[in-house]
Write a protein that holds these residues in place. Structure first.
Motif, PDB file in Angstrom:
ATOM      1  N   CYS A  68      33.780  45.357  46.289  1.00  0.00           N
ATOM      2  CA  CYS A  68      32.796  45.612  47.351  1.00  0.00           C
ATOM      3  C   CYS A  68      33.481  45.698  48.711  1.00  0.00           C
ATOM      4  CB  CYS A  68      31.716  44.534  47.363  1.00  0.00           C
ATOM      5  SG  CYS A  68      30.585  44.617  45.957  1.00  0.00           S
ATOM      6  N   GLU A  69      34.434  44.829  48.946  1.00  0.00           N
ATOM      7  CA  GLU A  69      35.193  44.869  50.199  1.00  0.00           C
ATOM      8  C   GLU A  69      35.957  46.186  50.337  1.00  0.00           C
ATOM      9  OE1 GLU A  69      36.252  42.202  52.758  1.00  0.00           O
ATOM     10  OE2 GLU A  69      34.127  41.919  52.322  1.00  0.00           O
ATOM     11  N   LEU A  70      36.644  46.568  49.283  1.00  0.00           N
ATOM     12  CA  LEU A  70      37.388  47.825  49.303  1.00  0.00           C
ATOM     13  C   LEU A  70      36.440  49.018  49.452  1.00  0.00           C
ATOM     14  CD1 LEU A  70      39.914  46.897  46.526  1.00  0.00           C
ATOM     15  CD2 LEU A  70      40.578  47.704  48.802  1.00  0.00           C
ATOM     16  N   SER A  83      36.629  58.926  49.774  1.00  0.00           N
ATOM     17  CA  SER A  83      38.007  58.771  49.318  1.00  0.00           C
ATOM     18  C   SER A  83      38.014  57.767  48.170  1.00  0.00           C
ATOM     19  CB  SER A  83      38.904  58.288  50.457  1.00  0.00           C
ATOM     20  OG  SER A  83      38.467  57.029  50.915  1.00  0.00           O
ATOM     21  N   GLY A  84      38.794  58.056  47.168  1.00  0.00           N
ATOM     22  CA  GLY A  84      38.892  57.143  46.040  1.00  0.00           C
ATOM     23  C   GLY A  84      39.784  55.959  46.381  1.00  0.00           C
ATOM     24  N   LEU A  85      39.704  54.947  45.561  1.00  0.00           N
ATOM     25  CA  LEU A  85      40.609  53.816  45.741  1.00  0.00           C
ATOM     26  C   LEU A  85      41.961  54.199  45.149  1.00  0.00           C
ATOM     27  CD1 LEU A  85      38.530  50.650  44.816  1.00  0.00           C
ATOM     28  CD2 LEU A  85      38.957  51.657  47.050  1.00  0.00           C
ATOM     29  N   SER A  86      42.987  53.923  45.874  1.00  0.00           N
ATOM     30  CA  SER A  86      44.342  54.186  45.393  1.00  0.00           C
ATOM     31  C   SER A  86      45.051  52.852  45.203  1.00  0.00           C
ATOM     32  CB  SER A  86      45.108  55.032  46.407  1.00  0.00           C
ATOM     33  OG  SER A  86      45.297  54.298  47.604  1.00  0.00           O
ATOM     34  N   GLU A  87      46.129  52.890  44.451  1.00  0.00           N
ATOM     35  CA  GLU A  87      46.920  51.674  44.277  1.00  0.00           C
ATOM     36  C   GLU A  87      47.432  51.184  45.622  1.00  0.00           C
ATOM     37  OE1 GLU A  87      49.914  51.810  41.251  1.00  0.00           O
ATOM     38  OE2 GLU A  87      48.526  52.673  39.795  1.00  0.00           O
ATOM     39  N   GLU A  88      47.821  52.120  46.490  1.00  0.00           N
ATOM     40  CA  GLU A  88      48.324  51.741  47.818  1.00  0.00           C
ATOM     41  C   GLU A  88      47.261  51.008  48.627  1.00  0.00           C
ATOM     42  OE1 GLU A  88      48.496  54.905  46.574  1.00  0.00           O
ATOM     43  OE2 GLU A  88      50.642  54.912  46.078  1.00  0.00           O
ATOM     44  N   VAL A  90      44.705  49.297  47.442  1.00  0.00           N
ATOM     45  CA  VAL A  90      44.477  47.982  46.833  1.00  0.00           C
ATOM     46  C   VAL A  90      45.610  47.033  47.197  1.00  0.00           C
ATOM     47  CG1 VAL A  90      44.247  46.732  44.652  1.00  0.00           C
ATOM     48  CG2 VAL A  90      43.051  48.909  44.967  1.00  0.00           C
ATOM     49  N   VAL A  91      46.843  47.507  47.117  1.00  0.00           N
ATOM     50  CA  VAL A  91      48.002  46.675  47.472  1.00  0.00           C
ATOM     51  C   VAL A  91      47.904  46.239  48.935  1.00  0.00           C
ATOM     52  CG1 VAL A  91      50.511  46.713  47.847  1.00  0.00           C
ATOM     53  CG2 VAL A  91      49.543  47.571  45.703  1.00  0.00           C
ATOM     54  N   ALA A  92      47.554  47.155  49.820  1.00  0.00           N
ATOM     55  CA  ALA A  92      47.438  46.820  51.242  1.00  0.00           C
ATOM     56  C   ALA A  92      46.322  45.796  51.465  1.00  0.00           C
ATOM     57  CB  ALA A  92      47.175  48.081  52.059  1.00  0.00           C
ATOM     58  N   GLY A  98      46.009  38.056  51.520  1.00  0.00           N
ATOM     59  CA  GLY A  98      46.690  36.996  50.784  1.00  0.00           C
ATOM     60  C   GLY A  98      46.214  36.855  49.349  1.00  0.00           C
ATOM     61  N   ILE A  99      45.892  37.972  48.717  1.00  0.00           N
ATOM     62  CA  ILE A  99      45.385  37.971  47.342  1.00  0.00           C
ATOM     63  C   ILE A  99      46.498  38.423  46.409  1.00  0.00           C
ATOM     64  CG2 ILE A  99      43.725  39.039  45.765  1.00  0.00           C
ATOM     65  CD1 ILE A  99      41.931  39.469  48.302  1.00  0.00           C
ATOM     66  N   ALA A 100      46.676  37.673  45.341  1.00  0.00           N
ATOM     67  CA  ALA A 100      47.646  38.054  44.311  1.00  0.00           C
ATOM     68  C   ALA A 100      46.877  38.337  43.024  1.00  0.00           C
ATOM     69  CB  ALA A 100      48.658  36.939  44.096  1.00  0.00           C
ATOM     70  N   LEU A 101      46.657  39.616  42.738  1.00  0.00           N
ATOM     71  CA  LEU A 101      45.950  39.993  41.514  1.00  0.00           C
ATOM     72  C   LEU A 101      46.920  40.027  40.343  1.00  0.00           C
ATOM     73  CD1 LEU A 101      43.720  43.011  42.658  1.00  0.00           C
ATOM     74  CD2 LEU A 101      42.999  40.668  42.205  1.00  0.00           C
ATOM     75  N   ASP A 102      46.506  39.428  39.234  1.00  0.00           N
ATOM     76  CA  ASP A 102      47.326  39.573  38.036  1.00  0.00           C
ATOM     77  C   ASP A 102      46.925  40.886  37.358  1.00  0.00           C
ATOM     78  OD1 ASP A 102      45.108  39.118  36.270  1.00  0.00           O
ATOM     79  OD2 ASP A 102      45.422  36.963  36.407  1.00  0.00           O
ATOM     80  N   PRO A 103      47.701  41.355  36.387  1.00  0.00           N
ATOM     81  CA  PRO A 103      47.416  42.657  35.766  1.00  0.00           C
ATOM     82  C   PRO A 103      46.004  42.770  35.175  1.00  0.00           C
ATOM     83  CG  PRO A 103      49.617  41.940  35.170  1.00  0.00           C
ATOM     84  CD  PRO A 103      48.966  40.791  35.899  1.00  0.00           C
ATOM     85  N   GLU A 104      45.502  41.687  34.600  1.00  0.00           N
ATOM     86  CA  GLU A 104      44.161  41.722  34.025  1.00  0.00           C
ATOM     87  C   GLU A 104      43.099  41.874  35.111  1.00  0.00           C
ATOM     88  OE1 GLU A 104      46.416  39.316  33.246  1.00  0.00           O
ATOM     89  OE2 GLU A 104      46.866  39.774  31.154  1.00  0.00           O
TER      90      GLU A 104
END
Length: 136
Positions: A68-70, A83-88, A90-92, A98-104
């Motif tokens: 929702c934030e993104l 615009s779609g969500l990109s990996e860049e 999400v990483v930014a 200060g969020i560390a997402l695990d692969p799941e």
């Protein structure tokens, strides 16, 4: 572990799909389904139940919040779209917050994005997710 993860992501996808469906505007109407249900909910248990929809499992609620934030920060693409969500992106977002997402968790986030695109582009949604999952 994988089976539980699959159930959690399916649950999150059902929740997302329901939330997106509430934003639809019926043909010939000016209000969303959500607005109609909110208006009827104080006097109709059925409308309230339709408004609430499937539960959001607390174990994946943070993923919904991140999405929702993104989503709220999307920009228009100049052609009436988004615009779609990109990996860049999400990483930014994760780095700034200060969020560390695990692969799941990242898989779950992409699953929500997938559901949004299915809703936005009116793609077929008959994939068996409407079946209720058993309790964990």
């Amino acid at each position: 572990h994988q089976q539980l993860l699959g159930k959690l992501i399916a649950s999150l996808r059902r929740y997302a799909r329901h939330q997106f469906s509430l934003d639809a505007v019926p043909e010939g109407d000016s209000r969303t389904i959500r607005q109609h249900l909110q208006r009827a909910a104080p006097t109709s248990d059925a409308a309230l139940q339709d408004l609430v929809g499937p539960p959001l499992d607390a174990r994946v609620a943070h993923i919904w919040w991140y999405w929702c934030e993104l989503h709220s920060r999307r920009s228009a693409d100049g052609m009436g779209g988004f615009s779609g969500l990109s990996e860049e992106r999400v990483v930014a977002y994760c780095a700034l917050n200060g969020i560390a997402l695990d692969p799941e968790e990242l898989d779950a986030l992409w699953a929500v994005e997938y559901e949004y695109r299915r809703y936005k582009f009116k793609l077929d949604t008959d994939d068996g997710l409407s079946e209720p999952e058993g309790e964990d």
